[in-house]
Design a protein around this motif. Sequence first.
Motif, PDB file in Angstrom:
ATOM      1  N   ARG A  42       0.838  -1.196   0.000  1.00 27.83           N
ATOM      2  CA  ARG A  42       0.000   0.000   0.000  1.00 27.83           C
ATOM      3  C   ARG A  42       0.876   1.251   0.000  1.00 27.83           C
ATOM      4  NH1 ARG A  42      -5.350  -0.878   0.912  1.00 27.83           N
ATOM      5  NH2 ARG A  42      -5.805  -3.108   0.845  1.00 27.83           N
ATOM      6  N   THR A  43       0.340   2.333  -0.541  1.00 23.97           N
ATOM      7  CA  THR A  43       1.070   3.597  -0.640  1.00 23.97           C
ATOM      8  C   THR A  43       0.166   4.743  -0.209  1.00 23.97           C
ATOM      9  OG1 THR A  43       2.323   2.746  -2.524  1.00 23.97           O
ATOM     10  CG2 THR A  43       2.360   5.130  -2.181  1.00 23.97           C
ATOM     11  N   ILE A  44       0.743   5.691   0.530  1.00 23.09           N
ATOM     12  CA  ILE A  44       0.018   6.916   0.847  1.00 23.09           C
ATOM     13  C   ILE A  44       0.752   8.099   0.233  1.00 23.09           C
ATOM     14  CG2 ILE A  44      -0.944   6.005   2.990  1.00 23.09           C
ATOM     15  CD1 ILE A  44       1.126   7.757   4.513  1.00 23.09           C
ATOM     16  N   CYS A  45       0.003   9.164  -0.019  1.00 17.35           N
ATOM     17  CA  CYS A  45       0.586  10.428  -0.471  1.00 17.35           C
ATOM     18  C   CYS A  45       0.440  11.450   0.644  1.00 17.35           C
ATOM     19  CB  CYS A  45      -0.113  10.929  -1.729  1.00 17.35           C
ATOM     20  SG  CYS A  45       0.502  12.529  -2.306  1.00 17.35           S
ATOM     21  N   LEU A  46       1.548  12.020   1.079  1.00 17.81           N
ATOM     22  CA  LEU A  46       1.524  13.153   2.004  1.00 17.81           C
ATOM     23  C   LEU A  46       1.520  14.416   1.155  1.00 17.81           C
ATOM     24  CD1 LEU A  46       4.108  12.137   4.769  1.00 17.81           C
ATOM     25  CD2 LEU A  46       1.683  11.580   4.614  1.00 17.81           C
ATOM     26  N   LEU A  47       0.414  15.130   1.156  1.00 17.36           N
ATOM     27  CA  LEU A  47       0.242  16.333   0.348  1.00 17.36           C
ATOM     28  C   LEU A  47       0.250  17.519   1.304  1.00 17.36           C
ATOM     29  CD1 LEU A  47      -0.257  17.223  -2.588  1.00 17.36           C
ATOM     30  CD2 LEU A  47      -2.710  17.018  -2.127  1.00 17.36           C
ATOM     31  N   PHE A  48       1.407  18.172   1.431  1.00 12.09           N
ATOM     32  CA  PHE A  48       1.611  19.185   2.462  1.00 12.09           C
ATOM     33  C   PHE A  48       1.803  20.578   1.859  1.00 12.09           C
ATOM     34  CE2 PHE A  48       3.147  16.807   6.503  1.00 12.09           C
ATOM     35  CZ  PHE A  48       2.177  15.835   6.324  1.00 12.09           C
ATOM     36  N   GLU A  49       0.843  21.458   2.123  1.00 13.64           N
ATOM     37  CA  GLU A  49       1.013  22.866   1.781  1.00 13.64           C
ATOM     38  C   GLU A  49       1.706  23.621   2.914  1.00 13.64           C
ATOM     39  OE1 GLU A  49      -1.975  24.864  -0.991  1.00 13.64           O
ATOM     40  OE2 GLU A  49      -3.252  23.678   0.345  1.00 13.64           O
ATOM     41  N   LYS A  50       1.651  23.074   4.126  1.00 13.87           N
ATOM     42  CA  LYS A  50       2.342  23.654   5.276  1.00 13.87           C
ATOM     43  C   LYS A  50       3.506  22.745   5.664  1.00 13.87           C
ATOM     44  CE  LYS A  50      -1.206  26.369   7.680  1.00 13.87           C
ATOM     45  NZ  LYS A  50      -1.840  26.601   8.993  1.00 13.87           N
ATOM     46  N   ALA A  62       5.166   5.742  10.604  1.00  9.84           N
ATOM     47  CA  ALA A  62       4.010   4.882  10.853  1.00  9.84           C
ATOM     48  C   ALA A  62       3.725   4.005   9.641  1.00  9.84           C
ATOM     49  CB  ALA A  62       2.794   5.734  11.197  1.00  9.84           C
ATOM     50  N   MET A  63       3.726   4.612   8.465  1.00  5.16           N
ATOM     51  CA  MET A  63       3.413   3.846   7.252  1.00  5.16           C
ATOM     52  C   MET A  63       4.499   2.823   6.946  1.00  5.16           C
ATOM     53  SD  MET A  63       1.054   3.392   5.056  1.00  5.16           S
ATOM     54  CE  MET A  63       0.705   2.785   3.395  1.00  5.16           C
ATOM     55  N   TYR A  64       5.753   3.228   7.032  1.00  2.00           N
ATOM     56  CA  TYR A  64       6.840   2.276   6.810  1.00  2.00           C
ATOM     57  C   TYR A  64       6.805   1.147   7.843  1.00  2.00           C
ATOM     58  CZ  TYR A  64       8.987   5.529   3.476  1.00  2.00           C
ATOM     59  OH  TYR A  64       9.234   6.340   2.394  1.00  2.00           O
ATOM     60  N   GLY A  65       6.445   1.515   9.076  1.00  2.00           N
ATOM     61  CA  GLY A  65       6.384   0.510  10.138  1.00  2.00           C
ATOM     62  C   GLY A  65       5.306  -0.535   9.918  1.00  2.00           C
ATOM     63  N   LEU A  66       4.306  -0.204   9.107  1.00  2.00           N
ATOM     64  CA  LEU A  66       3.238  -1.156   8.788  1.00  2.00           C
ATOM     65  C   LEU A  66       3.476  -1.833   7.443  1.00  2.00           C
ATOM     66  CD1 LEU A  66       0.143   0.909   9.986  1.00  2.00           C
ATOM     67  CD2 LEU A  66       1.192  -1.045  11.137  1.00  2.00           C
ATOM     68  N   GLY A  67       4.663  -1.598   6.868  1.00  2.00           N
ATOM     69  CA  GLY A  67       5.028  -2.275   5.631  1.00  2.00           C
ATOM     70  C   GLY A  67       4.696  -1.528   4.366  1.00  2.00           C
ATOM     71  N   GLY A  68       4.141  -0.311   4.485  1.00  2.00           N
ATOM     72  CA  GLY A  68       3.724   0.440   3.318  1.00  2.00           C
ATOM     73  C   GLY A  68       4.783   1.393   2.793  1.00  2.00           C
ATOM     74  N   GLN A  69       4.401   2.171   1.800  1.00  2.00           N
ATOM     75  CA  GLN A  69       5.294   3.124   1.159  1.00  2.00           C
ATOM     76  C   GLN A  69       4.682   4.526   1.218  1.00  2.00           C
ATOM     77  OE1 GLN A  69       8.374   2.205  -0.094  1.00  2.00           O
ATOM     78  NE2 GLN A  69       7.877   0.214   0.801  1.00  2.00           N
ATOM     79  N   VAL A  70       5.541   5.543   1.069  1.00  2.00           N
ATOM     80  CA  VAL A  70       5.109   6.935   1.198  1.00  2.00           C
ATOM     81  C   VAL A  70       5.632   7.754   0.031  1.00  2.00           C
ATOM     82  CG1 VAL A  70       5.170   9.013   2.637  1.00  2.00           C
ATOM     83  CG2 VAL A  70       5.175   6.747   3.722  1.00  2.00           C
ATOM     84  N   VAL A  97      -2.690   6.001  -5.205  1.00  2.00           N
ATOM     85  CA  VAL A  97      -2.350   5.713  -3.815  1.00  2.00           C
ATOM     86  C   VAL A  97      -3.569   5.191  -3.055  1.00  2.00           C
ATOM     87  CG1 VAL A  97      -0.537   7.464  -3.807  1.00  2.00           C
ATOM     88  CG2 VAL A  97      -2.837   8.077  -3.005  1.00  2.00           C
ATOM     89  N   ASP A  98      -3.324   4.726  -1.836  1.00  2.00           N
ATOM     90  CA  ASP A  98      -4.377   4.129  -1.012  1.00  2.00           C
ATOM     91  C   ASP A  98      -4.935   5.067   0.044  1.00  2.00           C
ATOM     92  OD1 ASP A  98      -4.340   1.170  -1.929  1.00  2.00           O
ATOM     93  OD2 ASP A  98      -2.224   1.686  -1.650  1.00  2.00           O
ATOM     94  N   ALA A  99      -4.306   6.218   0.237  1.00  2.00           N
ATOM     95  CA  ALA A  99      -4.819   7.246   1.142  1.00  2.00           C
ATOM     96  C   ALA A  99      -4.070   8.539   0.855  1.00  2.00           C
ATOM     97  CB  ALA A  99      -4.656   6.854   2.605  1.00  2.00           C
ATOM     98  N   ILE A 100      -4.746   9.658   1.133  1.00  2.00           N
ATOM     99  CA  ILE A 100      -4.155  10.979   0.942  1.00  2.00           C
ATOM    100  C   ILE A 100      -4.145  11.688   2.288  1.00  2.00           C
ATOM    101  CG2 ILE A 100      -4.272  13.156  -0.327  1.00  2.00           C
ATOM    102  CD1 ILE A 100      -6.137  11.687  -2.339  1.00  2.00           C
ATOM    103  N   VAL A 101      -2.971  12.034   2.763  1.00  2.00           N
ATOM    104  CA  VAL A 101      -2.805  12.729   4.044  1.00  2.00           C
ATOM    105  C   VAL A 101      -2.479  14.184   3.726  1.00  2.00           C
ATOM    106  CG1 VAL A 101      -1.543  12.816   6.215  1.00  2.00           C
ATOM    107  CG2 VAL A 101      -1.989  10.600   5.117  1.00  2.00           C
TER     108      VAL A 101
END
Length: 308
Positions: A42-50, A62-70, A97-101
Motif C-alpha cells: 500500500r502507498t500513501i501520499c503526504l500532500l503538504f502545503e504547510k 508509521a506507514m513504513y512501520g506497517l510495511g507500506g510506502q510513502v 495511492v491508497d490514502a491521501i494525508v
Amino acid sequence: MNNHLLALGDFSQETLRSLIDRAIALKAERKRGVRHQVLAGRTICLLFEKPSTRTRVSFEAAMYGLGGQVIFMSAKESQLGRGEPLKDTARVLSRYVDAIVVRTFGQHVVEELARYATVPVINALTDLYHPCQVLSDLMTVLEMKKTLDGVKCVWIGDGNNMANAWIEAASIFGFPLTLACPAGFGPDETILAKARARSPLPIVVLRDPAEAIRGAEAVSVDVWASMGQEAEQEQRLGLFRDYQLDAALLAKAGREAIVLHCLPAHRGEEVTDEVLEGPQSVIFEQAENKMHIHAAILEHFILKGKAA
C-alpha cells in the motif's frame, strides 16, 4: 460510511477510542520488537502545503512501520501550487495511492478532496482543526491518568485549530474542558456551540488563565502565532503575555497535572523552559504518540476502505 478523517466531530466515542486503544497496543508491540506488514503493497501520499517536522516524519515512520510506502509532495511540487482544481487532484491521486494525508490551510481543501477522492483523506492539519494531533494528546492523557472520564483538561492560549479539536474531543468523550483565551482570540463560535449542545459536561471559555487552570489534570498550550500568522507575531506577544505557562501558573493546577505541547515550542513565550523540562512535562511521550496514533489511523482507514 465515513471513510475520511476530517474532524473528530464526525465520529463516535467508540470509534475514536478504538483508534486510541489500537495505538496503545501498537506502541507496546513496537517496544517488544513486534512489527506488522498489514499495509505491505500500500502507498500513501503526504500532500503538504504547510511544512512540518513531527507530522511528516511520524506519518512516514508509521506507514513504513506497517510495511507500506510513502510519497511526499509539497505544494510547490504538486499541481495544487499551480491552480489545478482539487476535484481533479483527488480523482487522479485516488488512482495512484491508497490514502491521501493532507496538511493545508483551509478546511475546504480537505473537504473537497474527500468529496471527490475514492480513497481515504486524512486531515493532518488545517487552520480549523488538527484531529490527529488531539487524538495523540488524548492517548497521552489516557496513558498518564489511566482514564479520560472526568479528567479536567485545560487549554491556555490562542483559540486555534488545536483548541477547536480539543472542544470536539471534550464533547465526544465527555470530559470537562476549560479554555483561557484573550478577548478576540477565542475558539470558533460555531464549533463551540455545537460541542456544548452535545457535551454532557461543561466546556467553559474564560479570560483568566489562573482561574482556568485550578484543578487541572492536563494542561495544553501551543504557540501564540501559528503558520500563516507570522505578521501578527509582535502584536500577539503583547496580547498573550499573561497566558504564559510558567512554574507559578502551573502550581495553581497542582503537582499531579501533566503538561502537553504539540511542538514546536517557543520557549520563553507560551511556556517556559523550566516547565517544559520539568517533571510534569510529557511532551516527548506526546510527540512519540503521534507515530502510534498515525499508524492506527492508517491501518483503520486503509483497511476499512478496502473492505468497503
